[in-house]
Design a protein around this motif. Structure first.
Motif, PDB file in Angstrom:
ATOM      1  N   ARG A   1      17.736  36.307 -61.526  1.00 30.09           N
ATOM      2  CA  ARG A   1      16.704  37.899 -61.666  1.00 30.09           C
ATOM      3  C   ARG A   1      17.784  38.352 -62.281  1.00 30.09           C
ATOM      4  NH1 ARG A   1      12.613  37.926 -60.745  1.00 30.09           N
ATOM      5  NH2 ARG A   1      12.994  39.437 -60.907  1.00 30.09           N
ATOM      6  N   LEU A   2      19.201  38.664 -62.645  1.00 31.65           N
ATOM      7  CA  LEU A   2      19.329  38.683 -64.008  1.00 31.65           C
ATOM      8  C   LEU A   2      19.299  37.503 -65.496  1.00 31.65           C
ATOM      9  CD1 LEU A   2      23.330  39.154 -63.383  1.00 31.65           C
ATOM     10  CD2 LEU A   2      21.260  40.940 -62.861  1.00 31.65           C
ATOM     11  N   GLN A   3      18.803  36.518 -65.055  1.00 34.88           N
ATOM     12  CA  GLN A   3      18.162  35.706 -66.335  1.00 34.88           C
ATOM     13  C   GLN A   3      16.626  36.378 -66.396  1.00 34.88           C
ATOM     14  OE1 GLN A   3      19.548  33.774 -68.189  1.00 34.88           O
ATOM     15  NE2 GLN A   3      17.816  33.426 -69.098  1.00 34.88           N
ATOM     16  N   TRP A   4      16.347  36.469 -65.278  1.00 31.51           N
ATOM     17  CA  TRP A   4      14.717  37.321 -65.141  1.00 31.51           C
ATOM     18  C   TRP A   4      14.896  38.152 -66.912  1.00 31.51           C
ATOM     19  CZ3 TRP A   4      12.580  42.101 -64.613  1.00 31.51           C
ATOM     20  CH2 TRP A   4      11.568  41.908 -64.601  1.00 31.51           C
ATOM     21  N   ALA A   5      16.208  39.224 -66.642  1.00 35.96           N
ATOM     22  CA  ALA A   5      16.129  40.618 -67.075  1.00 35.96           C
ATOM     23  C   ALA A   5      15.964  40.138 -68.495  1.00 35.96           C
ATOM     24  CB  ALA A   5      16.703  41.093 -65.850  1.00 35.96           C
ATOM     25  N   LYS A   6      16.752  38.997 -68.645  1.00 33.61           N
ATOM     26  CA  LYS A   6      17.206  39.036 -69.945  1.00 33.61           C
ATOM     27  C   LYS A   6      16.874  38.413 -70.509  1.00 33.61           C
ATOM     28  CE  LYS A   6      21.973  37.718 -69.057  1.00 33.61           C
ATOM     29  NZ  LYS A   6      23.350  36.177 -68.618  1.00 33.61           N
ATOM     30  N   GLU A   7      15.209  37.587 -69.392  1.00 31.59           N
ATOM     31  CA  GLU A   7      14.020  37.210 -70.392  1.00 31.59           C
ATOM     32  C   GLU A   7      12.771  38.194 -71.029  1.00 31.59           C
ATOM     33  OE1 GLU A   7      13.399  34.183 -68.092  1.00 31.59           O
ATOM     34  OE2 GLU A   7      14.779  32.560 -69.051  1.00 31.59           O
ATOM     35  N   ASN A   8      13.007  39.221 -69.748  1.00 32.45           N
ATOM     36  CA  ASN A   8      11.983  39.991 -70.228  1.00 32.45           C
ATOM     37  C   ASN A   8      12.216  42.041 -70.431  1.00 32.45           C
ATOM     38  OD1 ASN A   8       9.045  38.174 -68.640  1.00 32.45           O
ATOM     39  ND2 ASN A   8      11.285  37.784 -67.558  1.00 32.45           N
ATOM     40  N   LEU A   9      13.208  41.960 -70.491  1.00 31.78           N
ATOM     41  CA  LEU A   9      13.784  43.236 -70.905  1.00 31.78           C
ATOM     42  C   LEU A   9      14.177  43.796 -72.091  1.00 31.78           C
ATOM     43  CD1 LEU A   9      15.091  44.088 -67.029  1.00 31.78           C
ATOM     44  CD2 LEU A   9      12.136  44.504 -67.670  1.00 31.78           C
ATOM     45  N   GLY A  10      14.683  42.633 -73.392  1.00 29.09           N
ATOM     46  CA  GLY A  10      15.115  43.235 -74.088  1.00 29.09           C
ATOM     47  C   GLY A  10      16.583  42.866 -74.203  1.00 29.09           C
ATOM     48  N   SER A  11      17.123  42.296 -75.526  1.00 29.38           N
ATOM     49  CA  SER A  11      19.018  42.566 -75.748  1.00 29.38           C
ATOM     50  C   SER A  11      19.048  43.964 -75.576  1.00 29.38           C
ATOM     51  CB  SER A  11      19.098  42.546 -76.866  1.00 29.38           C
ATOM     52  OG  SER A  11      18.106  43.017 -78.040  1.00 29.38           O
ATOM     53  N   GLY A  12      18.638  45.050 -75.444  1.00 27.11           N
ATOM     54  CA  GLY A  12      18.644  46.729 -75.329  1.00 27.11           C
ATOM     55  C   GLY A  12      19.422  47.257 -73.764  1.00 27.11           C
ATOM     56  N   VAL A  13      19.340  46.364 -72.548  1.00 26.32           N
ATOM     57  CA  VAL A  13      19.127  46.078 -71.876  1.00 26.32           C
ATOM     58  C   VAL A  13      20.216  45.153 -71.027  1.00 26.32           C
ATOM     59  CG1 VAL A  13      17.737  46.344 -69.742  1.00 26.32           C
ATOM     60  CG2 VAL A  13      16.509  46.539 -71.420  1.00 26.32           C
ATOM     61  N   ARG A  14      21.624  46.114 -70.789  1.00 22.48           N
ATOM     62  CA  ARG A  14      22.430  45.316 -69.868  1.00 22.48           C
ATOM     63  C   ARG A  14      22.198  45.264 -68.873  1.00 22.48           C
ATOM     64  NH1 ARG A  14      28.240  48.087 -71.474  1.00 22.48           N
ATOM     65  NH2 ARG A  14      28.746  45.338 -69.775  1.00 22.48           N
ATOM     66  N   THR A  15      23.137  43.900 -68.214  1.00 27.21           N
ATOM     67  CA  THR A  15      22.748  43.290 -66.661  1.00 27.21           C
ATOM     68  C   THR A  15      25.009  43.124 -66.020  1.00 27.21           C
ATOM     69  OG1 THR A  15      23.387  40.922 -68.126  1.00 27.21           O
ATOM     70  CG2 THR A  15      20.900  41.874 -67.652  1.00 27.21           C
ATOM     71  N   PHE A  16      24.140  43.370 -64.797  1.00 27.72           N
ATOM     72  CA  PHE A  16      25.553  43.784 -64.188  1.00 27.72           C
ATOM     73  C   PHE A  16      25.301  42.866 -62.960  1.00 27.72           C
ATOM     74  CE2 PHE A  16      25.296  47.142 -66.982  1.00 27.72           C
ATOM     75  CZ  PHE A  16      27.289  47.401 -67.267  1.00 27.72           C
ATOM     76  N   ASP A  17      26.701  42.390 -62.617  1.00 22.59           N
ATOM     77  CA  ASP A  17      25.983  41.940 -61.372  1.00 22.59           C
ATOM     78  C   ASP A  17      26.466  42.459 -59.891  1.00 22.59           C
ATOM     79  OD1 ASP A  17      28.931  41.808 -60.939  1.00 22.59           O
ATOM     80  OD2 ASP A  17      28.498  39.440 -61.003  1.00 22.59           O
ATOM     81  N   ASN A  18      27.026  44.149 -60.293  1.00 23.36           N
ATOM     82  CA  ASN A  18      27.126  44.715 -58.716  1.00 23.36           C
ATOM     83  C   ASN A  18      26.851  46.181 -59.185  1.00 23.36           C
ATOM     84  OD1 ASN A  18      30.185  46.360 -59.557  1.00 23.36           O
ATOM     85  ND2 ASN A  18      30.189  43.683 -60.204  1.00 23.36           N
ATOM     86  N   ALA A  19      26.142  46.096 -58.292  1.00 25.57           N
ATOM     87  CA  ALA A  19      26.337  48.321 -58.355  1.00 25.57           C
ATOM     88  C   ALA A  19      27.140  49.096 -59.048  1.00 25.57           C
ATOM     89  CB  ALA A  19      25.472  48.657 -57.092  1.00 25.57           C
ATOM     90  N   ASP A  20      28.987  48.896 -58.874  1.00 20.33           N
ATOM     91  CA  ASP A  20      29.541  49.936 -59.158  1.00 20.33           C
ATOM     92  C   ASP A  20      30.213  49.624 -60.858  1.00 20.33           C
ATOM     93  OD1 ASP A  20      30.282  50.444 -56.683  1.00 20.33           O
ATOM     94  OD2 ASP A  20      32.082  48.956 -56.069  1.00 20.33           O
ATOM     95  N   ASP A  21      29.948  48.288 -60.919  1.00 18.61           N
ATOM     96  CA  ASP A  21      30.030  48.236 -63.003  1.00 18.61           C
ATOM     97  C   ASP A  21      29.334  48.610 -63.262  1.00 18.61           C
ATOM     98  OD1 ASP A  21      32.456  46.495 -62.380  1.00 18.61           O
ATOM     99  OD2 ASP A  21      31.530  44.580 -62.702  1.00 18.61           O
ATOM    100  N   LEU A  22      27.935  48.986 -63.172  1.00 16.34           N
ATOM    101  CA  LEU A  22      26.777  49.665 -63.304  1.00 16.34           C
ATOM    102  C   LEU A  22      26.993  50.862 -63.790  1.00 16.34           C
ATOM    103  CD1 LEU A  22      22.879  49.038 -63.540  1.00 16.34           C
ATOM    104  CD2 LEU A  22      23.820  51.243 -62.763  1.00 16.34           C
ATOM    105  N   MET A  23      27.242  51.404 -62.444  1.00 19.23           N
ATOM    106  CA  MET A  23      27.576  52.956 -62.045  1.00 19.23           C
ATOM    107  C   MET A  23      28.833  53.376 -63.268  1.00 19.23           C
ATOM    108  SD  MET A  23      26.123  54.011 -58.749  1.00 19.23           S
ATOM    109  CE  MET A  23      27.264  53.021 -57.490  1.00 19.23           C
ATOM    110  N   SER A  24      29.714  52.174 -63.318  1.00 21.44           N
ATOM    111  CA  SER A  24      30.935  53.156 -63.743  1.00 21.44           C
ATOM    112  C   SER A  24      31.099  53.190 -65.191  1.00 21.44           C
ATOM    113  CB  SER A  24      32.292  52.378 -63.713  1.00 21.44           C
ATOM    114  OG  SER A  24      32.167  52.769 -62.222  1.00 21.44           O
ATOM    115  N   SER A  25      29.383  51.991 -65.839  1.00 19.07           N
ATOM    116  CA  SER A  25      29.314  51.330 -67.261  1.00 19.07           C
ATOM    117  C   SER A  25      29.369  52.706 -68.465  1.00 19.07           C
ATOM    118  CB  SER A  25      28.216  50.280 -67.331  1.00 19.07           C
ATOM    119  OG  SER A  25      27.287  51.732 -67.118  1.00 19.07           O
ATOM    120  N   GLY A  26      29.268  53.573 -68.511  1.00 22.87           N
ATOM    121  CA  GLY A  26      29.131  54.861 -69.084  1.00 22.87           C
ATOM    122  C   GLY A  26      27.716  55.119 -69.855  1.00 22.87           C
ATOM    123  N   ILE A  27      26.258  53.826 -69.317  1.00 19.74           N
ATOM    124  CA  ILE A  27      25.919  53.559 -70.470  1.00 19.74           C
ATOM    125  C   ILE A  27      24.096  54.420 -69.711  1.00 19.74           C
ATOM    126  CG2 ILE A  27      26.260  51.794 -71.448  1.00 19.74           C
ATOM    127  CD1 ILE A  27      25.080  49.763 -70.205  1.00 19.74           C
TER     128      ILE A  27
END
Length: 385
Positions: A42-68
């Protein structure tokens, strides 16, 4: 803040749909900046379909703490909605959660309390509320045009599913993985619209068929009878095992009848209220004069993108939410009451006995085919449809 930076937790069926319309710029003043999922594909799908400006994370904690991200959309299996939302509020993030709000009201009440304490904007993806048919129905009822409600009847049986559908995910249609069947998966929108337009019932008597048409442990057929505070009654019928299905919502008031079916709203409007006519008419078989009106519906359903845009507007400008997250508990009260009524073979009052429901649900989970872990990092974050 000139725009809202959004992160999506879970990019299965629904999460990926949200990601696509956000990445295409279909929601003004919103920017998709991050997504997360535990599945590498699914993360690979995101990289291929959502553009380089969208960062991918493999867990919710890191996304919520990313500051972005300024807010998160939660599109994971039902049990994880409240704990992830509570974490997001604690990190100062706005939340838009997929339906249903959760599996049991005790859990959802904790989420609502966390939202209120945070002061952040909390929405739920009740996209059917953007449908002008139901908006017009609500307007007609709230304005008194239909008079005092007498009866409501929703037959929603066009959810036909095959066994292959239920076999597509190990968590699907299990007490431990999904928390219910047709009531928790397909019907949250209808249960919400039912109470949003007609109000909450005061008690429920429900009959559920558990695995009646499919090899599953949860309900795939429900017939429920409800009573309202003013003495009105209602019936809700639903299943995933009937073809061809029906979607007919009928509401009777003292001043007529409204039926929503096939994308139309028909109003049989009485020139004199039925209660007055019953008292005053001299002929025992006569009826009050009635006009059939096909009510014109203006506007179009903006669906998921419309709810997201409204949530973004609320964050930026304080615009009232069409679907406040706090209201997610209302439809869940009804489905919890239906389950509890079937389990106990008895009437159930609303609000539901949260402790009794929770204890009986735990017994179902213990015997479930799907062994659930409470660690969201190891949950299957595939969308719940």
């Amino acid at each position: 803040m000139s725009k809202v930076r959004i992160g999506i937790i879970g990019i299965g069926n629904m999460g990926s749909s949200h990601a696509l319309y956000l990445s295409k710029g279909e929601v003004p003043k919103a920017e998709l900046t991050a997504v997360c999922d535990i599945k590498p594909e699914r993360l690979q799908w995101a990289k291929e379909n959502l553009g380089s400006g969208v960062r991918t994370f493999d867990n919710a904690d890191d996304l919520m703490s990313s500051g972005i991200v300024d807010g998160v959309m939660i599109a994971v299996p039902h049990y994880s909605h409240p704990p992830l939302a509570i974490k997001a509020f604690a990190k100062g993030l706005h939340v838009l959660v997929e339906k249903p709000a959760g599996v049991y009201t005790k859990q959802v009440r904790e989420m609502n309390e966390a939202a209120a304490k945070s002061g952040k904007v909390f929405g739920i993806m009740y996209n059917q509320r953007t449908n002008p048919l139901y908006q017009k129905l609500r307007e007609l009822i709230k304005s008194g045009e239909l008079g005092e409600l007498r009866r409501t009847n929703w037959i929603i049986t066009n959810w036909f599913r095959t066994q292959a559908y239920y076999n597509s995910g190990g968590w699907r249609a299990t007490w431990a993985g999904e928390g219910g069947g047709v009531l928790l998966n397909q019907d949250p929108h209808q249960l919400d619209l039912w109470q949003w337009t007609c109000g909450m019932p005061k008690r429920v008597r429900a009959f559920c068929g558990f695995g009646k048409y499919h090899d599953i442990e949860v309900e795939d057929e429900v017939t429920a009878y409800v009573e309202y505070e003013n003495g009105a009654t209602g019936v809700f019928v639903t299943t995933t095992g009937e073809a061809p299905g029906t979607n007919r919502f009928e509401i009777v008031g003292d001043k007529g009848k409204i039926v929503i079916e096939d994308g139309k709203l028909n109003f049989w409007r009485l020139r004199q209220s039925s209660s007055q006519y019953i008292r005053e008419a001299k002929d025992g078989f006569s009826q009050p004069e009635c006009w059939k009106c096909e009510v014109p519906i203006h506007g179009k359903e903006t669906a998921h993108a419309g709810i997201t845009a409204n949530w973004v507007d609320s964050i930026l400008n304080g615009t009232p939410l069409l679907a406040p997250g706090y209201e997610g508990i209302n439809g869940l009260q009804i489905s919890n009451a239906m389950h509890l009524s079937a389990w106990t073979d008895n009437w159930v009052d609303i609000p539901v006995d949260e402790e009794l429901f929770y204890s009986m649900l735990q017994e179902k989970i213990k015997n479930s085919r799907f062994v659930k872990t409470v660690d969201e990092k190891t949950l299957d974050l595939e969308g719940s449809f």
